[in-house]
Structures are given as C-alpha cells and as structure tokens.
Write a protein that holds these residues in place. Structure first.
Motif, PDB file in Angstrom:
ATOM      1  N   THR A  38       0.821  -1.214   0.000  1.00 19.97           N
ATOM      2  CA  THR A  38       0.000   0.000   0.000  1.00 19.97           C
ATOM      3  C   THR A  38       0.851   1.258   0.000  1.00 19.97           C
ATOM      4  OG1 THR A  38      -1.681  -1.216   1.251  1.00 19.97           O
ATOM      5  CG2 THR A  38      -1.874   1.192   1.169  1.00 19.97           C
ATOM      6  N   GLU A  39       1.901   1.281   0.838  1.00 17.94           N
ATOM      7  CA  GLU A  39       2.758   2.465   0.937  1.00 17.94           C
ATOM      8  C   GLU A  39       3.433   2.766  -0.395  1.00 17.94           C
ATOM      9  OE1 GLU A  39       3.053  -0.171   2.865  1.00 17.94           O
ATOM     10  OE2 GLU A  39       2.409   0.447   4.874  1.00 17.94           O
ATOM     11  N   LEU A  40       3.924   1.710  -1.078  1.00 21.74           N
ATOM     12  CA  LEU A  40       4.589   1.898  -2.366  1.00 21.74           C
ATOM     13  C   LEU A  40       3.599   2.400  -3.412  1.00 21.74           C
ATOM     14  CD1 LEU A  40       7.180   1.579  -4.017  1.00 21.74           C
ATOM     15  CD2 LEU A  40       6.526  -0.791  -4.462  1.00 21.74           C
ATOM     16  N   PHE A  41       2.356   1.902  -3.370  1.00 20.31           N
ATOM     17  CA  PHE A  41       1.327   2.323  -4.318  1.00 20.31           C
ATOM     18  C   PHE A  41       1.012   3.808  -4.148  1.00 20.31           C
ATOM     19  CE2 PHE A  41      -3.203   3.115  -5.061  1.00 20.31           C
ATOM     20  CZ  PHE A  41      -3.289   2.812  -6.411  1.00 20.31           C
ATOM     21  N   ILE A  42       0.837   4.253  -2.892  1.00 26.15           N
ATOM     22  CA  ILE A  42       0.522   5.668  -2.633  1.00 26.15           C
ATOM     23  C   ILE A  42       1.681   6.563  -3.064  1.00 26.15           C
ATOM     24  CG2 ILE A  42       0.002   7.359  -0.831  1.00 26.15           C
ATOM     25  CD1 ILE A  42      -1.394   5.113   0.721  1.00 26.15           C
ATOM     26  N   SER A  43       2.885   6.159  -2.747  1.00 27.46           N
ATOM     27  CA  SER A  43       4.051   6.985  -3.100  1.00 27.46           C
ATOM     28  C   SER A  43       4.207   7.104  -4.616  1.00 27.46           C
ATOM     29  CB  SER A  43       5.333   6.405  -2.480  1.00 27.46           C
ATOM     30  OG  SER A  43       5.584   5.099  -2.977  1.00 27.46           O
ATOM     31  N   ARG A  44       3.918   6.029  -5.342  1.00 31.40           N
ATOM     32  CA  ARG A  44       3.999   6.090  -6.802  1.00 31.40           C
ATOM     33  C   ARG A  44       2.925   7.020  -7.368  1.00 31.40           C
ATOM     34  NH1 ARG A  44       4.191   0.182  -9.291  1.00 31.40           N
ATOM     35  NH2 ARG A  44       4.245   1.481 -11.186  1.00 31.40           N
ATOM     36  N   ARG A  45       1.717   6.996  -6.793  1.00 32.72           N
ATOM     37  CA  ARG A  45       0.657   7.899  -7.252  1.00 32.72           C
ATOM     38  C   ARG A  45       1.052   9.356  -7.004  1.00 32.72           C
ATOM     39  NH1 ARG A  45      -4.514   5.951  -8.195  1.00 32.72           N
ATOM     40  NH2 ARG A  45      -4.864   8.127  -8.780  1.00 32.72           N
ATOM     41  N   LEU A  46       1.648   9.608  -5.865  1.00 30.44           N
ATOM     42  CA  LEU A  46       2.101  10.972  -5.571  1.00 30.44           C
ATOM     43  C   LEU A  46       3.225  11.397  -6.505  1.00 30.44           C
ATOM     44  CD1 LEU A  46       2.156  10.887  -1.657  1.00 30.44           C
ATOM     45  CD2 LEU A  46       0.492  12.051  -3.136  1.00 30.44           C
ATOM     46  N   PHE A  47       4.105  10.457  -6.841  1.00 32.54           N
ATOM     47  CA  PHE A  47       5.274  10.779  -7.664  1.00 32.54           C
ATOM     48  C   PHE A  47       4.858  11.113  -9.091  1.00 32.54           C
ATOM     49  CE2 PHE A  47       8.808   9.353 -10.448  1.00 32.54           C
ATOM     50  CZ  PHE A  47       9.783  10.237 -10.009  1.00 32.54           C
ATOM     51  N   PHE A  48       3.864  10.386  -9.634  1.00 32.03           N
ATOM     52  CA  PHE A  48       3.473  10.573 -11.027  1.00 32.03           C
ATOM     53  C   PHE A  48       2.268  11.495 -11.201  1.00 32.03           C
ATOM     54  CE2 PHE A  48       5.652   6.416 -11.164  1.00 32.03           C
ATOM     55  CZ  PHE A  48       6.592   6.696 -12.145  1.00 32.03           C
ATOM     56  N   ASP A  49       1.741  12.052 -10.098  1.00 32.92           N
ATOM     57  CA  ASP A  49       0.581  12.941 -10.180  1.00 32.92           C
ATOM     58  C   ASP A  49       1.003  14.275 -10.793  1.00 32.92           C
ATOM     59  OD1 ASP A  49      -1.769  14.251  -9.973  1.00 32.92           O
ATOM     60  OD2 ASP A  49      -1.978  14.081  -7.794  1.00 32.92           O
TER      61      ASP A  49
ATOM     62  N   ARG B 168       1.140  17.947   2.480  1.00 29.48           N
ATOM     63  CA  ARG B 168       0.313  16.738   2.467  1.00 29.48           C
ATOM     64  C   ARG B 168      -0.228  16.398   3.865  1.00 29.48           C
ATOM     65  NH1 ARG B 168      -1.382  15.234  -2.578  1.00 29.48           N
ATOM     66  NH2 ARG B 168       0.270  15.774  -4.068  1.00 29.48           N
ATOM     67  N   SER B 169      -0.276  17.389   4.734  1.00 31.73           N
ATOM     68  CA  SER B 169      -0.729  17.135   6.102  1.00 31.73           C
ATOM     69  C   SER B 169      -2.188  16.651   6.140  1.00 31.73           C
ATOM     70  CB  SER B 169      -0.570  18.404   6.954  1.00 31.73           C
ATOM     71  OG  SER B 169      -1.310  19.477   6.385  1.00 31.73           O
ATOM     72  N   THR B 170      -3.033  17.158   5.228  1.00 27.71           N
ATOM     73  CA  THR B 170      -4.425  16.709   5.188  1.00 27.71           C
ATOM     74  C   THR B 170      -4.502  15.232   4.819  1.00 27.71           C
ATOM     75  OG1 THR B 170      -5.140  18.921   4.506  1.00 27.71           O
ATOM     76  CG2 THR B 170      -6.680  17.106   4.144  1.00 27.71           C
ATOM     77  N   MET B 171      -3.706  14.828   3.801  1.00 25.61           N
ATOM     78  CA  MET B 171      -3.678  13.422   3.411  1.00 25.61           C
ATOM     79  C   MET B 171      -3.194  12.552   4.566  1.00 25.61           C
ATOM     80  SD  MET B 171      -1.336  11.529   0.515  1.00 25.61           S
ATOM     81  CE  MET B 171       0.015  11.400   1.690  1.00 25.61           C
ATOM     82  N   ILE B 172      -2.213  13.074   5.297  1.00 27.10           N
ATOM     83  CA  ILE B 172      -1.695  12.322   6.447  1.00 27.10           C
ATOM     84  C   ILE B 172      -2.779  12.163   7.510  1.00 27.10           C
ATOM     85  CG2 ILE B 172      -0.006  12.386   8.335  1.00 27.10           C
ATOM     86  CD1 ILE B 172       1.878  13.882   6.411  1.00 27.10           C
ATOM     87  N   GLY B 173      -3.527  13.257   7.733  1.00 28.85           N
ATOM     88  CA  GLY B 173      -4.604  13.187   8.712  1.00 28.85           C
ATOM     89  C   GLY B 173      -5.674  12.181   8.317  1.00 28.85           C
TER      90      GLY B 173
ATOM     91  N   ASN C 284       1.674   5.296  12.148  1.00 28.78           N
ATOM     92  CA  ASN C 284       2.658   6.328  11.786  1.00 28.78           C
ATOM     93  C   ASN C 284       3.756   5.775  10.881  1.00 28.78           C
ATOM     94  OD1 ASN C 284       1.504   8.527  13.158  1.00 28.78           O
ATOM     95  ND2 ASN C 284       2.373   7.821  15.107  1.00 28.78           N
ATOM     96  N   TRP C 285       4.276   4.585  11.220  1.00 21.95           N
ATOM     97  CA  TRP C 285       5.382   4.055  10.448  1.00 21.95           C
ATOM     98  C   TRP C 285       4.977   3.772   9.005  1.00 21.95           C
ATOM     99  CZ3 TRP C 285      10.102   4.223   9.667  1.00 21.95           C
ATOM    100  CH2 TRP C 285      10.797   3.261   8.929  1.00 21.95           C
ATOM    101  N   SER C 286       3.704   3.347   8.802  1.00 25.60           N
ATOM    102  CA  SER C 286       3.223   3.089   7.451  1.00 25.60           C
ATOM    103  C   SER C 286       3.202   4.377   6.633  1.00 25.60           C
ATOM    104  CB  SER C 286       1.827   2.466   7.498  1.00 25.60           C
ATOM    105  OG  SER C 286       1.309   2.272   6.197  1.00 25.60           O
TER     106      SER C 286
ATOM    107  N   ILE D  54      14.650  10.929   9.277  1.00 21.18           N
ATOM    108  CA  ILE D  54      14.546  11.920  10.365  1.00 21.18           C
ATOM    109  C   ILE D  54      13.369  12.871  10.158  1.00 21.18           C
ATOM    110  CG2 ILE D  54      15.753  13.788  11.567  1.00 21.18           C
ATOM    111  CD1 ILE D  54      18.388  12.356  10.870  1.00 21.18           C
ATOM    112  N   PRO D  55      13.253  13.552   8.979  1.00 25.51           N
ATOM    113  CA  PRO D  55      12.084  14.459   8.845  1.00 25.51           C
ATOM    114  C   PRO D  55      10.741  13.728   8.811  1.00 25.51           C
ATOM    115  CG  PRO D  55      13.276  14.257   6.770  1.00 25.51           C
ATOM    116  CD  PRO D  55      14.132  13.631   7.813  1.00 25.51           C
ATOM    117  N   SER D  56      10.766  12.448   8.387  1.00 26.37           N
ATOM    118  CA  SER D  56       9.494  11.712   8.367  1.00 26.37           C
ATOM    119  C   SER D  56       8.971  11.469   9.781  1.00 26.37           C
ATOM    120  CB  SER D  56       9.677  10.371   7.647  1.00 26.37           C
ATOM    121  OG  SER D  56      10.524   9.506   8.389  1.00 26.37           O
ATOM    122  N   TRP D  57       9.839  11.665  10.782  1.00 28.82           N
ATOM    123  CA  TRP D  57       9.405  11.500  12.175  1.00 28.82           C
ATOM    124  C   TRP D  57       8.344  12.530  12.557  1.00 28.82           C
ATOM    125  CZ3 TRP D  57      10.224  14.977  16.319  1.00 28.82           C
ATOM    126  CH2 TRP D  57       9.908  14.475  17.574  1.00 28.82           C
TER     127      TRP D  57
END
Length: 417
Positions: A3-14, A309-314, A323-325, A400-403
């Motif tokens: 799931t994490e890889l799928f979301i990141s790819r959608r964000l990357f190619f959006d 992307r704070s709204t998406m995170i929320g 959180n780790w996901s 570190i910043p992802s924390w």
C-alpha cells in the motif's frame, strides 16, 4: 499489494503536484543531488585516473618488482648478478607473475658541441617488453635489440632531444666512467626513436638500448646483468608476490653464491606512491561533503512536502494507518525523487568523463602534474557504488524528517482544512 509503495507512486506521477510549492523546492534539491553526483563521479574518475596513469608510468620505467644484487645500493651503478639463476622457472610459474626480464643500468652523459646532459643508460635484451615505450613513442622505432651482435641504437626522450637539439637518426656521443680508469669510455650511438611520457623526472633521465653495451662497458661476462624485472598482473598484490619470490630465492640459496634481494616499485620510489596515497583522503572529503549536502537538500524538500500533504496524512491516520506506514510512503517518495536526481547526475557525470577520455579537453602542465592532460578512469564498479551509497545515505537521513508525521494530529488538520 504494498500500500505504501502504491501511494508513493501515485504521488510521484501525479501531474497536479507540479503546481505545488514543494515541487519547486524539490527541483532545487534534485538539482543539488544531480550536481553532487556529477562532482563525485568526476572527482573519483580524475583521482583514480591520475593515480593509475602515474603508477603505470613509474612501473613502465622500473617494473613492479626487481631482483638485484644484495650489495647494490640506490644508485644506478650496480653490482652484477648472473643471468643463469636456478630459481627463474619457479618465479615465472608463480601466480600473478606475468613476465620476467633481465636488465642493466649505467650512469653516464651525452655530449654535443654545445650541451652536456647526464643520463642513465638502461640496457635490455631481445625479450624486453616494449609495450610501454611504444605507447609513448613520438617518432622512430624502439632499438632493434637482438641476441647476437651489439646494437648501437638508443631510445631517448623528447625532452632530452630538445635540450641537446637532437633529431631522429642523429649520432650521439656518450661518456661513461668505469672503475678506477682516469678517462671515460666513449660510445657512439644512433637515435632510433624518441618517446614522451610526460613524466619529466624520468624522461630527462632514462635512455634505453642494448644490454650488451653495458656488459661491454663494465667488462662483465655475457651472462652478467644488474638484475631481473618482474612484471605482475595486479599492482595491488605485489607485496604478496614479492614475498613469494623472496622465499623462492632463499630456498635456492647456495653457500658462497651471490646474495640476491627483491625490492618493489613502491619501495624504490616511496615519495611518489606516498604522494598518490594522500589523494585518497581528498576524494573521501569530497564524497562526504557532496552526499551530506545532497541529503540535507532533500530533507528540506521532504519537510515542505509533508506540510503540504498534512491533510492526506490526517485522513490516512483517521482510517487507521499507523505512523510508520505513513512514514514509509514519504520515504519511498523521497527515494523516487532522489533516483530522478541521480539519473541526471549520472548522465552529466559520465558524459564529462567520456568526453575528457576521448578528446583530452582539459590540458595540464606535465612539469607540475607529470601528465599532459587530466586523466580519467571510468569504472562501472565505482559508478554503482557511488549511486548505491548516495541512495542509502540519503534514504537513512530522510527518515529523520518523516518522524514529524507522528506529531500531526488528524482531527486538527482535517478540521483546519
């Protein structure tokens, strides 16, 4: 499905992401990564190429390992040894030994009507490997040394030829001091070829000719030489090979026979190889600085990306994502972005290296650098290691910043939106 890889790819190619502020900042960060990798590729290629070029030139004049008389000192006036040694077959059969060839040296001088130049006459036989000097031959041919008559041809450097105003096929007079004789011995030679290696320290010193000439000058027997040159297949293994050769020589040692010793090229010219080893520290400093700068460029870009992307995170947190996901989503995204920067960095860096290798665009003063141009050494292994190291270090720092994702409260960001 990851799931994490799928979301990141959608964000990357959006394509809609191009309008966001974070994309502009990330472009700057990617430019920093591309520039940093370009500098690293060129730096490693220059330093390894420079070390390889200088190392090959020193070895071309003196081989990897020499077997000489124990009484011979650091001068070029040497004590002879017999060419008929019982250990030669065993040395040639050693793993890593490519070639074994006899040689002799004799200091002297060349005198013309106007100039005098001190030189070292290096004598070789018909089995000598001329590959190095043929590569650097400017004009003419190497001396036609044979196993019968003495040859009066010599190979000298372009630097000596210019100093003494000599040309191809000119006759030169050479003077040698032998033993306790009050008057020098004179030999007339013909210039058969002129070479240029760019290593001024050696170019102005060595001329090459027939080994039998030195035997005649020193009143040596036909089987007496200065020693043997051993050419190996791997420079970085010469210490082990030298130790094996030394053990073989000791095992064949006979009472009252001449004592032989070995010396590697790194011990003959320690100042040159110590100087080359210092260059490694400069490369490490450049690599560390470039990777750190590139990593922190991506850190700033990722922080802005997280805020946008704070709204998406929320929403993801409200749906139960840990959180780790969510952190993995942004780490994956950072790796994708870093890969784009690495792609451009590789393209530019490799192009610069290949252009310099092909056309020698950047020239150097050989009196200061021992080479005519900036040498490059393109290694696929170095390229892969630089890319892998940059990705790994950058990805680790980006954790570190992802924390900060764990500090985002879903109810506040969703209500604020």
């Amino acid at each position: 499905m990851n799931t994490e890889l799928f979301i990141s790819r959608r964000l990357f190619f959006d394509k809609a992401n191009k309008k966001l502020l974070s994309q502009r900042i990330i472009r700057i960060a990617l430019a920093g990564i591309a520039l940093g990798l370009t500098v690293m590729i060129v730096s490693v290629a220059v330093v390894t190429g420079f070390k390889k070029e200088i190392r090959n030139k020193v070895i071309g004049f003196g081989s990897h390992i020499q077997i000489i008389n124990y009484d011979s000192n650091s001068s070029y006036e040497t004590s002879p040894v017999s060419e008929d040694q019982p250990f030669l077959a065993d040395v040639k059969a050693l793993p890593g030994v490519k070639r074994l060839q006899p040689y002799a040296t004799k200091p002297g001088m060349i005198k013309t009507d106007e100039y005098i130049q001190g030189i070292v006459f290096k004598g070789v036989d018909e089995n000598y490997d001329w590959q190095f000097f043929r590569k650097h031959l400017v004009e003419g041919e190497v001396p036609a040394v044979n196993d019968s008559a003495r040859v009066n041809q010599v190979l000298l450097s372009e630097q000596v030829a210019k100093l003494l105003r000599l040309k191809l096929n000119d006759r030169i007079i050479m003077y040698f001091i032998t033993g306790d004789e009050k008057f020098p011995r004179i030999r007339q030679m013909e210039v058969s070829g002129i070479y240029r290696t760019g290593f001024e320290e050696f170019d102005q010193l060595f001329i090459l000719g027939d080994l039998k000439q030195i035997q005649r000058l020193n009143d040596w027997r036909p089987d007496q030489i200065t020693g043997f040159e051993v050419i190996t297949t791997d420079f970085f293994d010469i210490d082990n090979i030298e130790q094996n050769i030394r053990n073989i020589i000791i095992s064949y040692r006979e009472e009252n026979a001449e004592i032989l010793r070995t010396q590697s090229i790194t011990r003959v010219y320690p100042q040159i190889f110590d100087w080359l080893s210092i260059l490694d520290m400069n490369v490490w400093i450049i690599l560390i600085l470039m990777v750190v700068v590139a990593a922190f460029n991506m850190v700033s870009g990722l922080l802005v990306l997280i805020l946008e992307r704070s709204t998406m995170i929320g929403v993801l947190k409200a749906m139960g994502s840990p959180n780790w996901s969510i952190r993995k989503v942004f780490v994956y995204l950072s790796v994708f972005l870093t890969g784009r920067g690495l792609l451009w960095g590789n393209a530019i860096g490799v192009a610069i290296v290949l252009l310099q290798m092909a056309f020698h665009i950047i020239q150097l003063n050989p009196e200061s650098y021992y080479v005519d141009y900036v040498p490059m050494n393109f290694s696929l292994t170095h390229l892969l290691l630089l890319n892998l190291g940059t990705i790994v270090i950058t990805s680790l720092i980006l954790i570190i910043p992802s924390w900060f994702i764990s500090k985002i409260s879903p109810d506040k960001v969703i209500r604020f939106d």
